[in-house]
Design a protein around this motif. Structure first.
Motif, PDB file in Angstrom:
ATOM      1  N   GLN A  90      -0.133   6.919   3.512  1.00 21.72           N
ATOM      2  CA  GLN A  90      -1.377   7.646   3.690  1.00 21.72           C
ATOM      3  C   GLN A  90      -1.086   9.142   3.803  1.00 21.72           C
ATOM      4  OE1 GLN A  90      -3.472   6.102   7.035  1.00 21.72           O
ATOM      5  NE2 GLN A  90      -3.468   4.008   6.298  1.00 21.72           N
ATOM      6  N   HIS A 117      -8.624   2.382  -4.882  1.00 18.29           N
ATOM      7  CA  HIS A 117      -7.915   2.629  -3.626  1.00 18.29           C
ATOM      8  C   HIS A 117      -7.244   1.353  -3.124  1.00 18.29           C
ATOM      9  CE1 HIS A 117      -9.922   6.581  -3.020  1.00 18.29           C
ATOM     10  NE2 HIS A 117     -10.846   6.003  -3.782  1.00 18.29           N
ATOM     11  N   HIS A 118      -6.130   1.559  -2.436  1.00 19.65           N
ATOM     12  CA  HIS A 118      -5.468   0.460  -1.744  1.00 19.65           C
ATOM     13  C   HIS A 118      -6.344  -0.010  -0.576  1.00 19.65           C
ATOM     14  CE1 HIS A 118      -1.607   0.808  -3.830  1.00 19.65           C
ATOM     15  NE2 HIS A 118      -1.758   2.127  -3.765  1.00 19.65           N
ATOM     16  N   SER A 147      -5.855   0.196   2.404  1.00 22.90           N
ATOM     17  CA  SER A 147      -5.818   1.210   3.458  1.00 22.90           C
ATOM     18  C   SER A 147      -6.785   2.347   3.208  1.00 22.90           C
ATOM     19  CB  SER A 147      -4.405   1.791   3.561  1.00 22.90           C
ATOM     20  OG  SER A 147      -4.094   2.525   2.384  1.00 22.90           O
ATOM     21  N   VAL A 176     -11.594   2.757   7.128  1.00 22.48           N
ATOM     22  CA  VAL A 176     -10.876   1.486   7.228  1.00 22.48           C
ATOM     23  C   VAL A 176     -10.258   1.340   8.615  1.00 22.48           C
ATOM     24  CG1 VAL A 176      -8.896   0.183   6.366  1.00 22.48           C
ATOM     25  CG2 VAL A 176     -10.450   1.307   4.753  1.00 22.48           C
ATOM     26  N   ARG A 177      -9.650   2.413   9.098  1.00 16.97           N
ATOM     27  CA  ARG A 177      -8.994   2.354  10.407  1.00 16.97           C
ATOM     28  C   ARG A 177      -9.979   2.002  11.518  1.00 16.97           C
ATOM     29  NH1 ARG A 177      -7.663   5.037  14.930  1.00 16.97           N
ATOM     30  NH2 ARG A 177      -9.121   6.746  14.547  1.00 16.97           N
ATOM     31  N   ARG A 181      -9.730   6.329   4.430  1.00 13.57           N
ATOM     32  CA  ARG A 181      -8.657   5.824   5.292  1.00 13.57           C
ATOM     33  C   ARG A 181      -9.132   5.708   6.741  1.00 13.57           C
ATOM     34  NH1 ARG A 181      -4.958   9.119   5.999  1.00 13.57           N
ATOM     35  NH2 ARG A 181      -5.496  10.914   4.709  1.00 13.57           N
ATOM     36  N   THR A 217       0.827  -1.194   0.000  1.00 12.37           N
ATOM     37  CA  THR A 217       0.000   0.000   0.000  1.00 12.37           C
ATOM     38  C   THR A 217       0.859   1.239   0.000  1.00 12.37           C
ATOM     39  OG1 THR A 217      -0.107   0.023   2.406  1.00 12.37           O
ATOM     40  CG2 THR A 217      -1.859  -1.151   1.250  1.00 12.37           C
TER      41      THR A 217
END
Length: 441
Positions: free
Chosen positions: A5, A345-346, A348, A27-28, A24, A2
């Motif tokens: 960020q 998107h990755h 992450s 996901v977190r 982001r 990835t």
């Protein structure tokens, strides 16, 4: 591997960077998760507030106008409640939307009830509560006549007219064609005269409603439809010898730009067209109402989903994702009319920046046509990546299509504070399998 960020962005940041920051953080926090949260929708609450302000600012303060939100565009009660807090009323077109508007706290006199198929029971409740009613046809007018003979109502009552000004580029979204199912036609022989008489005989009939259409309808077509409604109102008042028609409901329908992040056309541009075509709207002689939906919410939301598998078939790359017809119904079944932008998107949530590769972005539904985009040039997608379907704040995930019994995804509202911190507000929790079984349990 990835990519790193980027720093979180503030509310004034570029839309792409803002969406990336939200992804982001989602996901977190586990709001997107390859095991438990495969697809989710996001609504930009800061953007919604800005869109409402743009609508309110577009009309001069000297005009008495009630701006209502078309609940069909996003019927989630927390979204409706937020719009109420921003000063909006609510337009509803079904018993479900009616109930959702009341649950969101709208006062009945700030609700407008439109539907071409209102039942007697629905009309009784609306008239008892004092909800505004726009009558769709002659038979419904007879029905309202009968109901009002049994008791008075505080409702303001109008008639929806069809100015028959023609269609835009999407026939299904054009409601002022010669043969539209909506409203009482103005050009058909005898109807205009009959409408004048209907108003003259009914002191309680005081509004005219018009709605030319939505996506694909140019501003001049919309403004011409409104102009014909205003001309009818002036004629009724002139022939009745009194100020019989006191208000014009302009409907909604401002089209949305799905090509990029630019908001166009603007509410201000629409009001300028109205000033040219229907200047009487702005001299204080009529109260006004609007019923915008998609144009307030569409660009303030996106839908994100994981890529489960990738393959090559007949030389074509295909990414099978968890966002298909269940959350993008119109795009799957009418892709030419409803194309969506997609970003890669990755895992992450960080944006992918590789060389663009033509690839299909397909959904999870078990039919061959469940494809959101064909041969779309994107950085090459891999299993575990995320895709974001942009401009889906209206309809889309909140108008779920339960093909293959796919559950409704979660919908999250978000804000970004001046320091770039992303906050989330639950708007709808994800549906689980037990809820799918409940109707037969």
């Amino acid at each position: 591997m990835t990519s790193p960020q980027p720093a979180c962005t503030d509310p004034s940041a570029a839309p792409a960077a803002r969406r990336e920051a939200v992804l982001r953080e989602a996901v977190r926090r586990g709001l997107l998760d390859p095991g438990d949260a495969l697809v989710a929708a996001f609504v930009d609450l800061d953007g919604v507030a800005a869109s409402v302000a743009a609508l309110q600012d577009a009309f001069p303060a000297s005009v008495d106008v009630l701006h209502t939100f078309a609940a069909k565009a996003n019927c989630l009660v927390p979204v409706l409640a937020r719009l109420r807090e921003l000063g909006m009323g609510c337009e509803v077109a079904s018993p479900g939307e009616f109930a959702q508007a009341l649950a969101a706290g709208f006062d009945p006199d700030r609700i407008v009830f439109d539907s071409p198929a209102k039942t007697r029971r629905e009309l009784v409740r609306a008239l008892e509560l004092g909800v505004a009613v726009n009558v769709d046809n002659w038979q419904e007018l007879d029905r309202v006549d009968g109901l009002l003979r049994t008791g008075a109502s505080a409702s303001r009552i109008g008639v929806r007219v069809n100015p028959q000004v023609g269609a835009g580029s999407i026939g299904a979204m054009s409601t002022a064609t010669a043969t539209s199912k909506f409203g009482i036609t103005l050009a058909d022989e005898g109807n205009a005269e009959r409408l004048v008489e209907a108003f003259r005989e009914r002191p309680w009939l005081t509004w005219i409603h018009v709605h030319v259409g939505s996506q694909g309808c140019p501003l001049d077509l919309m403004a011409e439809g409104v102009a014909q409604a205003v001309a009818l109102a002036d004629r009724i008042n002139g022939e009745a010898g009194r100020h019989q028609v006191t208000g014009i409901d302009l409907g909604g329908g401002l089209p949305v730009n799905f090509a990029d992040d630019t908001t166009a056309p603007t509410f201000a541009a629409y009001v300028e067209r109205l000033r040219v075509r229907a200047p009487r709207l702005f001299d204080g002689g009529y109260r006004l109402a609007t019923e915008f939906g998609r144009s307030l919410l569409a660009k303030n939301g996106f839908t994100a989903a994981y890529v489960e598998y990738t393959k090559t078939s007949g030389g074509r790359r295909i990414a099978v994702t968890h966002a298909g017809a269940q959350v993008a119904t119109r795009t799957v079944f009418a892709p030419d009319a409803w194309p969506l932008r997609i970003t890669a998107h990755h895992p992450s949530g960080a944006a992918k920046h590789g060389a663009p590769v033509p690839q299909d972005v397909a959904g999870p539904c078990c039919f061959a046509g469940d494809v959101v985009a064909r041969a779309r040039a994107l950085p090459e997608l891999a299993p575990g990546d995320l895709v974001a379907l942009l401009d889906t704040g209206a309809y889309y995930a909140t108008t779920h299509f339960q093909y293959n019994s796919l559950p409704e995804p979660a919908v999250h509202g978000f804000t970004v504070d001046p320091d770039g911190r992303v906050g989330f507000v639950p708007l709808r929790r994800a549906q689980d399998v037990d809820e799918l079984l409940r109707p037969v349990g």
